[in-house]
Design a protein around this motif. Structure first.
Motif, PDB file in Angstrom:
ATOM      1  N   ARG A  71     -33.331  48.192  11.469  1.00 16.74           N
ATOM      2  CA  ARG A  71     -32.211  47.428  12.024  1.00 16.74           C
ATOM      3  C   ARG A  71     -32.666  46.670  13.263  1.00 16.74           C
ATOM      4  O   ARG A  71     -33.484  47.163  14.037  1.00 16.74           O
ATOM      5  CB  ARG A  71     -31.057  48.365  12.398  1.00 16.74           C
ATOM      6  N   SER A  72     -32.133  45.513  13.468  1.00 19.24           N
ATOM      7  CA  SER A  72     -32.483  44.697  14.631  1.00 19.24           C
ATOM      8  C   SER A  72     -31.839  45.270  15.889  1.00 19.24           C
ATOM      9  O   SER A  72     -30.910  46.082  15.820  1.00 19.24           O
ATOM     10  CB  SER A  72     -31.996  43.262  14.426  1.00 19.24           C
ATOM     11  N   ALA A  73     -32.327  44.831  17.039  1.00 18.28           N
ATOM     12  CA  ALA A  73     -31.777  45.301  18.312  1.00 18.28           C
ATOM     13  C   ALA A  73     -30.303  44.904  18.433  1.00 18.28           C
ATOM     14  O   ALA A  73     -29.486  45.673  18.938  1.00 18.28           O
ATOM     15  CB  ALA A  73     -32.580  44.741  19.477  1.00 18.28           C
ATOM     16  N   ARG A  74     -29.956  43.721  17.949  1.00 22.75           N
ATOM     17  CA  ARG A  74     -28.554  43.281  17.982  1.00 22.75           C
ATOM     18  C   ARG A  74     -27.683  44.166  17.105  1.00 22.75           C
ATOM     19  O   ARG A  74     -26.569  44.538  17.483  1.00 22.75           O
ATOM     20  CB  ARG A  74     -28.441  41.842  17.516  1.00 22.75           C
ATOM     21  N   LEU A 102     -40.450  43.161  15.539  1.00 26.71           N
ATOM     22  CA  LEU A 102     -41.157  42.589  14.396  1.00 26.71           C
ATOM     23  C   LEU A 102     -41.377  43.652  13.318  1.00 26.71           C
ATOM     24  O   LEU A 102     -41.223  43.369  12.121  1.00 26.71           O
ATOM     25  CB  LEU A 102     -42.490  41.994  14.859  1.00 26.71           C
ATOM     26  N   ALA A 103     -41.710  44.857  13.719  1.00 29.85           N
ATOM     27  CA  ALA A 103     -41.884  45.945  12.750  1.00 29.85           C
ATOM     28  C   ALA A 103     -40.567  46.269  12.044  1.00 29.85           C
ATOM     29  O   ALA A 103     -40.546  46.507  10.830  1.00 29.85           O
ATOM     30  CB  ALA A 103     -42.434  47.183  13.447  1.00 29.85           C
ATOM     31  N   ALA A 104     -39.479  46.262  12.780  1.00 34.95           N
ATOM     32  CA  ALA A 104     -38.166  46.508  12.171  1.00 34.95           C
ATOM     33  C   ALA A 104     -37.809  45.392  11.198  1.00 34.95           C
ATOM     34  O   ALA A 104     -37.255  45.645  10.125  1.00 34.95           O
ATOM     35  CB  ALA A 104     -37.097  46.627  13.251  1.00 34.95           C
ATOM     36  N   ALA A 105     -38.144  44.162  11.544  1.00 32.90           N
ATOM     37  CA  ALA A 105     -37.870  43.031  10.657  1.00 32.90           C
ATOM     38  C   ALA A 105     -38.690  43.142   9.375  1.00 32.90           C
ATOM     39  O   ALA A 105     -38.200  42.826   8.283  1.00 32.90           O
ATOM     40  CB  ALA A 105     -38.182  41.714  11.372  1.00 32.90           C
ATOM     41  N   ARG A 106     -39.911  43.596   9.493  1.00 34.00           N
ATOM     42  CA  ARG A 106     -40.740  43.780   8.292  1.00 34.00           C
ATOM     43  C   ARG A 106     -40.151  44.860   7.393  1.00 34.00           C
ATOM     44  O   ARG A 106     -40.123  44.712   6.171  1.00 34.00           O
ATOM     45  CB  ARG A 106     -42.166  44.153   8.688  1.00 34.00           C
ATOM     46  N   LYS A 107     -39.681  45.945   7.999  1.00 31.42           N
ATOM     47  CA  LYS A 107     -39.060  47.004   7.201  1.00 31.42           C
ATOM     48  C   LYS A 107     -37.815  46.491   6.490  1.00 31.42           C
ATOM     49  O   LYS A 107     -37.583  46.788   5.319  1.00 31.42           O
ATOM     50  CB  LYS A 107     -38.700  48.190   8.084  1.00 31.42           C
ATOM     51  N   ALA A 108     -37.009  45.723   7.208  1.00 30.10           N
ATOM     52  CA  ALA A 108     -35.786  45.183   6.616  1.00 30.10           C
ATOM     53  C   ALA A 108     -36.107  44.213   5.483  1.00 30.10           C
ATOM     54  O   ALA A 108     -35.473  44.248   4.429  1.00 30.10           O
ATOM     55  CB  ALA A 108     -34.950  44.484   7.685  1.00 30.10           C
ATOM     56  N   THR A 139     -33.882  37.323  15.408  1.00 29.05           N
ATOM     57  CA  THR A 139     -33.983  35.961  15.906  1.00 29.05           C
ATOM     58  C   THR A 139     -34.708  35.099  14.890  1.00 29.05           C
ATOM     59  O   THR A 139     -35.413  35.609  14.008  1.00 29.05           O
ATOM     60  CB  THR A 139     -34.744  35.913  17.243  1.00 29.05           C
ATOM     61  N   ILE A 140     -34.569  33.802  15.026  1.00 28.20           N
ATOM     62  CA  ILE A 140     -35.176  32.890  14.058  1.00 28.20           C
ATOM     63  C   ILE A 140     -36.701  32.952  14.117  1.00 28.20           C
ATOM     64  O   ILE A 140     -37.365  32.840  13.085  1.00 28.20           O
ATOM     65  CB  ILE A 140     -34.652  31.440  14.241  1.00 28.20           C
ATOM     66  N   THR A 141     -37.265  33.165  15.300  1.00 24.29           N
ATOM     67  CA  THR A 141     -38.724  33.246  15.386  1.00 24.29           C
ATOM     68  C   THR A 141     -39.252  34.499  14.694  1.00 24.29           C
ATOM     69  O   THR A 141     -40.268  34.447  13.995  1.00 24.29           O
ATOM     70  CB  THR A 141     -39.192  33.224  16.855  1.00 24.29           C
ATOM     71  N   VAL A 142     -38.569  35.617  14.865  1.00 18.46           N
ATOM     72  CA  VAL A 142     -38.976  36.852  14.187  1.00 18.46           C
ATOM     73  C   VAL A 142     -38.789  36.696  12.679  1.00 18.46           C
ATOM     74  O   VAL A 142     -39.652  37.079  11.888  1.00 18.46           O
ATOM     75  CB  VAL A 142     -38.183  38.056  14.732  1.00 18.46           C
ATOM     76  N   ALA A 143     -37.674  36.121  12.267  1.00 19.93           N
ATOM     77  CA  ALA A 143     -37.405  35.936  10.840  1.00 19.93           C
ATOM     78  C   ALA A 143     -38.457  35.027  10.204  1.00 19.93           C
ATOM     79  O   ALA A 143     -38.960  35.323   9.114  1.00 19.93           O
ATOM     80  CB  ALA A 143     -36.014  35.348  10.639  1.00 19.93           C
ATOM     81  N   ARG A 144     -38.801  33.943  10.874  1.00 18.69           N
ATOM     82  CA  ARG A 144     -39.835  33.048  10.333  1.00 18.69           C
ATOM     83  C   ARG A 144     -41.183  33.741  10.238  1.00 18.69           C
ATOM     84  O   ARG A 144     -41.918  33.556   9.267  1.00 18.69           O
ATOM     85  CB  ARG A 144     -39.961  31.798  11.198  1.00 18.69           C
ATOM     86  N   ALA A 145     -41.523  34.522  11.246  1.00 20.71           N
ATOM     87  CA  ALA A 145     -42.811  35.220  11.232  1.00 20.71           C
ATOM     88  C   ALA A 145     -42.895  36.191  10.058  1.00 20.71           C
ATOM     89  O   ALA A 145     -43.947  36.315   9.427  1.00 20.71           O
ATOM     90  CB  ALA A 145     -43.015  35.960  12.555  1.00 20.71           C
TER      91      ALA A 145
END
Length: 161
Positions: A71-74, A102-108, A139-145
């Motif tokens: 889950r994201s920080a938000r 970034l690790a949380a975004a990868r898991k998601a 965030t859009i930068t994390v999502a794009r990465a």
């Protein structure tokens, strides 16, 4: 006490649960729930002073669990706020570094099969994948990465080998 033995809860959540139980009992016995408001406040304050209920401990434990799930920080802050944790405490418990986010975004993304983990054409689904990551609170930068990444730069924690 039975509720606190089974669940960890902040003070606001405990107050909601007890108020619901008092209202149900009062409806059954034909009493006014407002007559028990002082007793409800007394029980909640005793649970706080005895250490059975600690909002900080709850927020930190719940935030760690949600982060492990990707889950994201938000999203973590919103979940904690919905449970009744104060805004400042929710922000403190949910704040993470860039690498953890970034690790949380990868898991998601892996869980939702987005970006490098999708089975379809990545180019045609890119906008939908970015939108899904944005709705998850990244965030859009994390999502794009994550979406434009290869998926190889992550560790194999929990992956089948």
């Amino acid at each position: 006490m039975h509720y606190l033995e089974r669940y960890s809860a902040p003070a606001a959540q405990l107050r909601r649960v007890l108020a619901r139980k008092v209202a149900l009992s009062c409806r059954h016995h034909g009493e006014d729930p407002a007559a028990h408001a002082a007793a409800l406040d007394d029980v909640v304050s005793r649970c706080i002073t005895s250490g059975l209920v600690d909002d900080r401990r709850f927020a930190e434990a719940r935030a760690a669990t949600l982060r492990r799930r990707g889950r994201s920080a938000r999203a973590v802050a919103a979940t904690l706020a919905a449970k009744g944790v104060g805004r400042e405490l929710a922000e403190q418990a949910s704040s993470v570094g860039d690498e953890e986010e970034l690790a949380a975004a990868r898991k998601a993304a892996r869980r939702k099969r987005l970006g490098p983990w999708s089975r379809g054409d990545r180019a045609t689904n890119r906008q939908k994948d970015l939108a899904a990551m944005a709705r998850a609170g990244f965030t859009i930068t994390v999502a794009r990465a994550v979406i434009d990444g290869t998926g190889d730069d992550e560790t194999n924690d929990g992956a089948l080998i």
